[in-house]
Design a protein around this motif. Structure first.
Motif, short mmCIF file in Angstrom:
data_model
loop_
_atom_site.label_atom_id
_atom_site.label_comp_id
_atom_site.label_asym_id
_atom_site.label_seq_id
_atom_site.Cartn_x
_atom_site.Cartn_y
_atom_site.Cartn_z
N SER A 76 -3.17 -5.06 2.42
CA SER A 76 -3.61 -5.01 3.84
C SER A 76 -4.39 -3.48 3.80
N VAL A 77 -4.87 -3.00 4.59
CA VAL A 77 -5.40 -2.16 5.14
C VAL A 77 -5.83 -1.91 6.51
N ARG A 78 -4.96 -1.96 7.49
CA ARG A 78 -5.73 -1.86 8.90
C ARG A 78 -6.30 -0.57 9.55
N LEU A 79 -7.06 -0.39 10.32
CA LEU A 79 -7.64 0.19 10.90
C LEU A 79 -7.17 0.57 11.94
N ASP A 80 -6.75 1.64 13.51
CA ASP A 80 -5.87 0.87 14.05
C ASP A 80 -7.68 2.14 15.49
N ARG A 81 -7.86 0.97 16.02
CA ARG A 81 -9.38 1.35 16.47
C ARG A 81 -8.73 1.40 18.60
N SER A 82 -7.37 2.24 18.60
CA SER A 82 -7.24 2.61 20.09
C SER A 82 -8.25 1.75 21.24
N GLY A 83 -7.07 0.29 20.81
CA GLY A 83 -7.21 -0.42 22.27
C GLY A 83 -7.99 -2.00 22.29
N GLY A 84 -8.41 -1.69 20.78
CA GLY A 84 -9.37 -2.74 19.89
C GLY A 84 -8.63 -3.54 18.99
N MET A 98 5.17 7.47 16.85
CA MET A 98 3.75 7.55 16.84
C MET A 98 2.71 6.76 15.93
N ASN A 99 2.08 5.94 16.25
CA ASN A 99 1.48 4.65 15.89
C ASN A 99 0.34 5.05 14.96
N PRO A 100 0.62 4.36 14.03
CA PRO A 100 -0.18 4.97 12.67
C PRO A 100 -1.95 4.41 12.88
N VAL A 101 -2.20 5.35 12.33
CA VAL A 101 -3.61 4.76 12.96
C VAL A 101 -4.48 4.51 11.54
N LEU A 102 -4.05 4.34 10.39
CA LEU A 102 -4.14 3.46 9.24
C LEU A 102 -2.58 3.05 8.47
N GLU A 103 -2.75 1.76 8.55
CA GLU A 103 -1.49 1.23 7.63
C GLU A 103 -1.43 0.28 6.75
N VAL A 104 -1.28 1.05 5.17
CA VAL A 104 -1.67 0.10 3.75
C VAL A 104 -0.39 -0.45 3.70
N SER A 105 -0.89 -1.60 3.05
CA SER A 105 0.61 -2.47 3.04
C SER A 105 0.39 -3.16 1.78
N GLY A 106 1.04 -3.36 0.64
CA GLY A 106 0.95 -4.11 -0.32
C GLY A 106 -0.53 -4.57 -1.73
N LEU A 107 -0.85 -3.18 -1.06
CA LEU A 107 -2.56 -2.83 -1.74
C LEU A 107 -2.63 -2.86 -3.43
N ARG A 108 -2.74 -3.98 -4.28
CA ARG A 108 -3.23 -4.32 -5.60
C ARG A 108 -4.50 -4.39 -5.54
N THR A 109 -5.07 -2.96 -6.71
CA THR A 109 -6.16 -3.07 -7.46
C THR A 109 -6.18 -3.30 -9.11
N HIS A 110 -6.90 -4.42 -9.08
CA HIS A 110 -6.71 -4.85 -10.67
C HIS A 110 -8.02 -4.19 -11.54
N PHE A 111 -8.63 -3.68 -12.91
CA PHE A 111 -9.81 -3.62 -13.72
C PHE A 111 -9.96 -4.89 -14.48
N GLY A 112 -10.63 -5.97 -14.95
CA GLY A 112 -10.81 -6.42 -15.76
C GLY A 112 -11.59 -6.31 -16.73
#
Length: 326
Positions: free
Chosen positions: A68-76, A1-15
């Motif tokens: 990267s945060v990729r949202l599947d748009r079903s055809g698009g 089943m193809n993921p509807v949301l795929e997250v990879s290498g996400l990094r969030t910092h606070f300065g």
């Protein structure tokens, strides 16, 4: 089943004061339609910052620095959310990504009625007339099992119980039938009976709308009841991910084992609960090597020097540990 949301290498910092505090440190996971992934860990491990990063709602001085945060748009084709301009992202929030925020007691605006707050979520995204919007709102309140929705439409938040406010928060998140629902501690501050009802409600609505659900929680009982897969988070990284049954039966990371051992079990003789020794380090003092090694009973010299690479220890079971449990 193809993921509807795929997250990879996400990094969030606070300065803060010329220091960089890495709250999310390379997170990877995916969400499938009609399935629930539990994101679990101690307070301060980065669960909520991860959820806010997906919505691009990280408060300043925080910022997403990589991933990267990729949202599947079903055809698009998949849509990369992190590169969208803010005006485009506002059209995604609520319509394709919905979020139930923490603390139902304080998340609703006390000076607006329940109907006005649910109605706003619809009017931002859909050009409906006043009567159609009102009917839609009442239908949503009925879907989340709020008693007497026609009357509650005109109530203010202080007139509702904690469980009823949480149902309103769910109605707001579902107002435009999003593909992905992010539920951040949706049962916090609710008694166990209401917790069970809220979890059952989220599960039924997930099945009805075929949503993907990310359930953020520190409660392993909630995870066991409401998810198909679990990702265990520690100091901004996912250290173990597996099918829920497998993880509860055969955890591979010592941290996961410690969390499970700290949960009381029905039917067992009274005993002193185990605890994960030590405390979670601050983000300004993340240990070198494996970040869990100062608290780990299995730590060796390599754990102090090198960060462990992800490894597969079973089908769909991934762990970051130099010495995983058998």
């Amino acid at each position: 089943m193809n993921p509807v949301l795929e997250v990879s290498g996400l990094r969030t910092h606070f300065g803060i004061e010329k220091r960089v505090l890495p709250a999310v440190r390379g997170v990877d996971f995916s969400l499938s339609r009609g399935r629930t992934l539990g994101l679990v860990g101690e307070s301060g491990c980065g669960k909520t910052v991860t959820a806010l990063s997906l919505m691009r709602l990280v408060p300043r001085p925080g910022r997403i620095v990589a991933g990267s945060v990729r949202l599947d748009r079903s055809g698009g084709g998949p849509l990369e959310l992190l590169s969208l301009p803010e005006s485009r992202m506002r059209r995604i929030r609520g319509r394709e990504l919905g979020m139930i925020f923490q603390e139902p007691m304080t998340s609703l605006n006390p000076v607006f009625t329940i109907g006005e707050q649910v109605r706003e979520a619809i009017r931002v995204h859909e050009p409906l007339g006043k009567k159609a919007v009102r009917e839609r709102v009442i239908g949503l309140l009925r879907d989340v099992n709020l008693p007497d929705p026609e009357s509650r439409y005109f109530d203010y938040p202080h007139q509702l119980s904690g469980g009823q406010r949480q149902r309103v928060m769910i109605a707001i998140a579902l107002a435009c039938n999003p593909k992905v629902l992010i539920a951040d501690e949706p049962t916090t501050a609710l008694d166990v009976t209401v917790q069970a009802r809220i979890l059952g409600l989220i599960s039924r609505l997930r099945d009805r709308y075929e949503m993907a659900v990310l359930l953020v929680t520190h409660d392993l009982g909630v995870v066991a009841q409401a998810t198909e897969r679990v990702a265990v988070m520690y100091l901004g990284r996912i250290v173990e991910a597996a099918a829920t049954r497998r993880l509860f039966k055969a955890p591979a990371h010592p941290y996961t084992r410690g969390l499970l051992d700290s949960v009381p079990r029905l039917g067992e003789e009274k005993r002193r609960l185990a605890a994960v020794r030590g405390a979670v380090p601050t983000l300004s003092r993340i240990p070198a090597g494996c970040s869990f090694h100062p608290r780990c009973p299995r730590a060796g010299e390599v754990c102090r020097r090198e960060s462990p690479a992800p490894r597969e220890v079973g089908e769909g079971h991934r762990v970051e540990c130099h010495f995983p449990l058998e």
